[in-house]
Design an enzyme around this catalytic site. Sequence first.
Site, PDB file in Angstrom:
ATOM      1  N   LYS A 150     -27.207  75.940 -56.224  1.00 46.96           N
ATOM      2  CA  LYS A 150     -26.169  75.322 -57.027  1.00 46.96           C
ATOM      3  C   LYS A 150     -26.326  75.781 -58.476  1.00 46.96           C
ATOM      4  O   LYS A 150     -27.402  75.641 -59.079  1.00 46.96           O
ATOM      5  CB  LYS A 150     -26.278  73.789 -56.951  1.00 46.96           C
ATOM      6  CG  LYS A 150     -25.859  73.212 -55.608  1.00 46.96           C
ATOM      7  CD  LYS A 150     -24.377  73.398 -55.360  1.00 46.96           C
ATOM      8  CE  LYS A 150     -23.909  72.645 -54.127  1.00 46.96           C
ATOM      9  NZ  LYS A 150     -22.450  72.782 -53.913  1.00 46.96           N
ATOM     10  N   LYS A 246     -14.091  73.364 -44.977  1.00 46.81           N
ATOM     11  CA  LYS A 246     -14.728  72.051 -44.923  1.00 46.81           C
ATOM     12  C   LYS A 246     -13.746  71.053 -44.310  1.00 46.81           C
ATOM     13  O   LYS A 246     -12.602  70.962 -44.752  1.00 46.81           O
ATOM     14  CB  LYS A 246     -15.138  71.577 -46.321  1.00 46.81           C
ATOM     15  CG  LYS A 246     -16.254  72.380 -46.962  1.00 46.81           C
ATOM     16  CD  LYS A 246     -16.600  71.814 -48.327  1.00 46.81           C
ATOM     17  CE  LYS A 246     -17.739  72.567 -48.994  1.00 46.81           C
ATOM     18  NZ  LYS A 246     -18.023  72.056 -50.361  1.00 46.81           N
TER      19      LYS A 246
END
Length: 327
Positions: A150, A246
Amino acid sequence: MVQLTVRHDSFPIAGTFTISRGSKTSVEVVVAELTADGVVGRGECVPYARYGESIDSVMAQIREFGAAVEAGQDRAGLNATMPAGAARNALDSAMWDLEAKRSGVPVWRAAGLPAEPVPLVTAYTLSLDTPENMAASAARNATRPLFKLKLTGEGDLERVAAVREAAPDTRLIVDANEGWSAAMVEPFSEKLAELGVEMIEQPLPAAEDALLADVAHPIPLCADESAHARHGFEDLVGKYEMINIKLDKTGGLTEALALKAMAEAAGMEIMVGCMLATSLGMAPAFMVAQGAKVVDLDGPLLLARDRDPAFEFQGSTMLPPTAALWG
């Protein structure tokens, strides 16, 4: 007769999970359950504030559109009438699970998958932190084959370099979560290529996607926040080489399978990802992830406590879900 129940569950994260937009210490999910003929079908979703969702709004939406499901509406009807998003994911997933349990036909077969699902290797996410702390996390997990880092913008090259040094044999992908500026994309991607990074996820805010068409990048770019359902998919072509599917954005397995087919027909590589959620939320996505280039379904690995039953992990390898879990 189908009966719907909806609830909010909370699960603690093992530590703190941080991305460019903030940090969290727990996973807040909504579960839809459909009961009929003495069996229960379940679906889990994660309301996401980035898309204007909350626990209360998603639960209200599930109850509103769930009334038609109780009255006999099928998945195709739900997909045609209910907006894409977390609420539809919970209902759609519960419908697939209920159908499988009532019929005895597993979801993979009902969905038309070419073969029974096989184990998958998932990325393991390193939360946004200082280079030193990310390197320490990488060293603790250096036997894992794939990390997703991240990132946020300034300091990202130092973060990736530190992780690469700590885990020289682990494959790397990175996720900026819309945290970069357009001026960063070309020089950052060149440096990250030298560090062996294989993919960059959502470098710019979704509203700035058009800029990517004219920016050189030696590493494939993957759309995440910019990618939802089939509607709007065409806007991604020519800007991204990959798409992150997703289920909380597509609104369930039904739409996710259709989006995957559309993306493959357009020549895009497939990544299947997740919001931070439990094994129940990963199970439908596992079906879409069969054959995907990148699998990022590590949500349960980042929790202090998961559901029971849950996915069985052997390191970073996920075994197919049992029928007791879902599908």
